[in-house]
Motif scaffolding. Sequence first.
Motif, PDB file in Angstrom:
ATOM      1  N   MET A   1       1.133  -1.137  -0.171  1.00  0.00           N
ATOM      2  CA  MET A   1      -0.256  -0.054   0.079  1.00  0.00           C
ATOM      3  C   MET A   1       0.881   0.891  -0.124  1.00  0.00           C
ATOM      4  SD  MET A   1      -3.531   0.133   1.369  1.00  0.00           S
ATOM      5  CE  MET A   1      -4.688   1.277   0.828  1.00  0.00           C
ATOM      6  N   GLU A   2       1.846   1.299   0.780  1.00  0.00           N
ATOM      7  CA  GLU A   2       2.589   2.047   0.362  1.00  0.00           C
ATOM      8  C   GLU A   2       3.223   2.786  -0.158  1.00  0.00           C
ATOM      9  OE1 GLU A   2       6.280   3.873   3.737  1.00  0.00           O
ATOM     10  OE2 GLU A   2       4.851   2.734   4.473  1.00  0.00           O
ATOM     11  N   GLN A   3       3.610   1.413  -1.636  1.00  0.00           N
ATOM     12  CA  GLN A   3       4.055   2.353  -2.477  1.00  0.00           C
ATOM     13  C   GLN A   3       3.860   3.368  -3.785  1.00  0.00           C
ATOM     14  OE1 GLN A   3       6.030  -1.260  -4.726  1.00  0.00           O
ATOM     15  NE2 GLN A   3       7.366  -1.766  -3.368  1.00  0.00           N
ATOM     16  N   LYS A   4       2.275   2.743  -3.447  1.00  0.00           N
ATOM     17  CA  LYS A   4       1.112   3.779  -4.834  1.00  0.00           C
ATOM     18  C   LYS A   4       1.640   4.965  -4.565  1.00  0.00           C
ATOM     19  CE  LYS A   4      -2.913   3.818  -6.114  1.00  0.00           C
ATOM     20  NZ  LYS A   4      -4.883   2.997  -5.914  1.00  0.00           N
ATOM     21  N   PRO A   5       1.531   5.995  -3.074  1.00  0.00           N
ATOM     22  CA  PRO A   5       2.420   7.301  -2.783  1.00  0.00           C
ATOM     23  C   PRO A   5       3.409   7.620  -3.605  1.00  0.00           C
ATOM     24  CG  PRO A   5       1.062   6.318  -0.636  1.00  0.00           C
ATOM     25  CD  PRO A   5       1.678   5.367  -1.732  1.00  0.00           C
ATOM     26  N   LEU A   6       4.693   6.161  -2.805  1.00  0.00           N
ATOM     27  CA  LEU A   6       6.094   6.756  -3.414  1.00  0.00           C
ATOM     28  C   LEU A   6       5.941   6.855  -4.927  1.00  0.00           C
ATOM     29  CD1 LEU A   6       8.422   4.584  -1.149  1.00  0.00           C
ATOM     30  CD2 LEU A   6       7.605   7.120  -1.586  1.00  0.00           C
ATOM     31  N   LEU A   8       3.582   7.486  -7.058  1.00  0.00           N
ATOM     32  CA  LEU A   8       2.666   8.681  -7.254  1.00  0.00           C
ATOM     33  C   LEU A   8       4.185  10.466  -7.190  1.00  0.00           C
ATOM     34  CD1 LEU A   8       0.673   9.998  -8.430  1.00  0.00           C
ATOM     35  CD2 LEU A   8      -0.787   9.905  -5.997  1.00  0.00           C
ATOM     36  N   LEU A   9       4.152  10.349  -6.345  1.00  0.00           N
ATOM     37  CA  LEU A   9       5.594  10.997  -5.758  1.00  0.00           C
ATOM     38  C   LEU A   9       6.925  10.934  -7.148  1.00  0.00           C
ATOM     39  CD1 LEU A   9       6.561  13.196  -4.559  1.00  0.00           C
ATOM     40  CD2 LEU A   9       8.155  11.231  -2.724  1.00  0.00           C
ATOM     41  N   TRP A  10       6.998   9.744  -7.903  1.00  0.00           N
ATOM     42  CA  TRP A  10       8.046  10.271  -8.390  1.00  0.00           C
ATOM     43  C   TRP A  10       7.105   9.944  -9.991  1.00  0.00           C
ATOM     44  CZ3 TRP A  10       8.636   7.127 -13.311  1.00  0.00           C
ATOM     45  CH2 TRP A  10       9.633   6.383 -13.713  1.00  0.00           C
ATOM     46  N   LEU A  11       6.281  10.061 -10.073  1.00  0.00           N
ATOM     47  CA  LEU A  11       5.682   9.994 -11.354  1.00  0.00           C
ATOM     48  C   LEU A  11       5.266  11.957 -11.281  1.00  0.00           C
ATOM     49  CD1 LEU A  11       2.917   7.771 -12.015  1.00  0.00           C
ATOM     50  CD2 LEU A  11       5.112   8.479 -13.330  1.00  0.00           C
ATOM     51  N   VAL A  12       4.636  12.681 -10.175  1.00  0.00           N
ATOM     52  CA  VAL A  12       5.167  13.373 -10.925  1.00  0.00           C
ATOM     53  C   VAL A  12       6.178  14.637 -10.584  1.00  0.00           C
ATOM     54  CG1 VAL A  12       4.438  15.644  -8.890  1.00  0.00           C
ATOM     55  CG2 VAL A  12       2.444  14.354  -9.097  1.00  0.00           C
ATOM     56  N   LEU A  13       7.345  14.135  -9.878  1.00  0.00           N
ATOM     57  CA  LEU A  13       8.696  14.704 -10.029  1.00  0.00           C
ATOM     58  C   LEU A  13       9.299  14.201 -11.493  1.00  0.00           C
ATOM     59  CD1 LEU A  13      10.044  13.541  -6.515  1.00  0.00           C
ATOM     60  CD2 LEU A  13       9.340  15.822  -7.242  1.00  0.00           C
ATOM     61  N   THR A  14       9.341  13.219 -11.521  1.00  0.00           N
ATOM     62  CA  THR A  14       9.475  12.996 -13.220  1.00  0.00           C
ATOM     63  C   THR A  14       8.646  13.376 -13.890  1.00  0.00           C
ATOM     64  OG1 THR A  14       9.758  10.565 -12.896  1.00  0.00           O
ATOM     65  CG2 THR A  14       9.799  10.857 -15.241  1.00  0.00           C
ATOM     66  N   ALA A  15       7.649  14.973 -14.306  1.00  0.00           N
ATOM     67  CA  ALA A  15       6.880  15.140 -15.117  1.00  0.00           C
ATOM     68  C   ALA A  15       7.448  16.717 -14.898  1.00  0.00           C
ATOM     69  CB  ALA A  15       5.593  14.781 -14.906  1.00  0.00           C
ATOM     70  N   LEU A  16       8.115  16.766 -13.526  1.00  0.00           N
ATOM     71  CA  LEU A  16       7.889  18.154 -13.363  1.00  0.00           C
ATOM     72  C   LEU A  16       9.726  18.476 -13.883  1.00  0.00           C
ATOM     73  CD1 LEU A  16       6.703  18.906  -9.587  1.00  0.00           C
ATOM     74  CD2 LEU A  16       5.845  20.448 -11.786  1.00  0.00           C
ATOM     75  N   ALA A  17      10.713  17.302 -14.126  1.00  0.00           N
ATOM     76  CA  ALA A  17      11.344  17.743 -14.837  1.00  0.00           C
ATOM     77  C   ALA A  17      11.581  17.640 -16.207  1.00  0.00           C
ATOM     78  CB  ALA A  17      12.844  16.136 -14.064  1.00  0.00           C
ATOM     79  N   LEU A  18      10.461  16.717 -16.524  1.00  0.00           N
ATOM     80  CA  LEU A  18      10.651  16.599 -18.089  1.00  0.00           C
ATOM     81  C   LEU A  18      10.048  18.400 -18.554  1.00  0.00           C
ATOM     82  CD1 LEU A  18       9.075  13.291 -18.866  1.00  0.00           C
ATOM     83  CD2 LEU A  18      11.156  14.061 -19.639  1.00  0.00           C
ATOM     84  N   VAL A  19       8.638  18.936 -17.730  1.00  0.00           N
ATOM     85  CA  VAL A  19       8.503  20.326 -18.358  1.00  0.00           C
ATOM     86  C   VAL A  19       9.380  21.217 -18.074  1.00  0.00           C
ATOM     87  CG1 VAL A  19       6.760  21.935 -17.395  1.00  0.00           C
ATOM     88  CG2 VAL A  19       6.280  19.927 -17.362  1.00  0.00           C
ATOM     89  N   SER A  20      10.733  20.767 -16.607  1.00  0.00           N
ATOM     90  CA  SER A  20      11.424  22.158 -17.139  1.00  0.00           C
ATOM     91  C   SER A  20      12.453  22.375 -17.906  1.00  0.00           C
ATOM     92  CB  SER A  20      12.312  21.891 -15.557  1.00  0.00           C
ATOM     93  OG  SER A  20      11.357  21.909 -14.535  1.00  0.00           O
ATOM     94  N   LEU A  21      12.783  20.455 -18.520  1.00  0.00           N
ATOM     95  CA  LEU A  21      13.707  20.492 -19.702  1.00  0.00           C
ATOM     96  C   LEU A  21      13.142  21.379 -20.531  1.00  0.00           C
ATOM     97  CD1 LEU A  21      15.276  17.145 -18.777  1.00  0.00           C
ATOM     98  CD2 LEU A  21      16.352  18.871 -18.955  1.00  0.00           C
ATOM     99  N   LEU A  22      11.590  21.046 -21.182  1.00  0.00           N
ATOM    100  CA  LEU A  22      11.384  21.319 -22.154  1.00  0.00           C
ATOM    101  C   LEU A  22      11.179  22.797 -22.146  1.00  0.00           C
ATOM    102  CD1 LEU A  22       8.317  19.004 -22.829  1.00  0.00           C
ATOM    103  CD2 LEU A  22      10.048  19.454 -24.141  1.00  0.00           C
ATOM    104  N   LEU A  23      11.077  23.176 -21.399  1.00  0.00           N
ATOM    105  CA  LEU A  23      10.627  25.349 -20.924  1.00  0.00           C
ATOM    106  C   LEU A  23      12.450  25.666 -20.859  1.00  0.00           C
ATOM    107  CD1 LEU A  23       8.894  25.673 -18.276  1.00  0.00           C
ATOM    108  CD2 LEU A  23       8.650  26.128 -20.475  1.00  0.00           C
ATOM    109  N   VAL A  24      13.410  25.586 -20.696  1.00  0.00           N
ATOM    110  CA  VAL A  24      14.630  25.243 -20.888  1.00  0.00           C
ATOM    111  C   VAL A  24      15.114  24.837 -22.577  1.00  0.00           C
ATOM    112  CG1 VAL A  24      17.814  25.060 -20.719  1.00  0.00           C
ATOM    113  CG2 VAL A  24      15.433  24.850 -18.664  1.00  0.00           C
ATOM    114  N   ALA A  25      14.772  24.515 -23.477  1.00  0.00           N
ATOM    115  CA  ALA A  25      14.642  24.006 -24.155  1.00  0.00           C
ATOM    116  C   ALA A  25      13.822  25.414 -25.694  1.00  0.00           C
ATOM    117  CB  ALA A  25      14.682  22.168 -24.829  1.00  0.00           C
TER     118      ALA A  25
END
Length: 149
Positions: A1-6, A8-25
């Motif tokens: 059960m604890e793996q689901k929040p982790l 989700l957090l990993w997916l959100v952080l990955t999405a934020l990193a990709l958006v940041s890279l796109l903005l810089v590019a």
Amino acid sequence: MEQKPLRLLWLVLTALALVSLLLVACTRPGTTSSTAANASSSSGSSSSASSASGGNTVKMDATNFEVSSITIQKGESITLVDTVAVPHIIQNGSWVNGTAKPAIEPGAPKVDVQFSGNDTKQIGPFTTAGTFKLYCTIHQGMNLTVIVK
């Protein structure tokens, strides 16, 4: 059960990193934020910085000066700031149609300054009124015009 929040957090952080890279590019080299005291020419192809906007400082990114020209008073110097871990060699002259044209205008200080990345160097003083050209010998098209009044 604890793996689901982790997961989700990993997916959100990955999405934020990709958006940041796109903005810089997607950011065009040579553009600046709207809060900077830069003025565009009527053609929209150049911007300038003035000593009234917080000093005679010109920042450099990976391949460009963040402004194409700066206006200073006779006797003043400019400060170049390499904001990224990229080397630059700044000399008198300019890039013209993709070709480096080393040249030193009468009254210009001799400029031959090497940046290793994330460093700051002072150029000048500029003791003669006029228009002086500086360029990076490494990055094609990286020009700066210094207007001395």
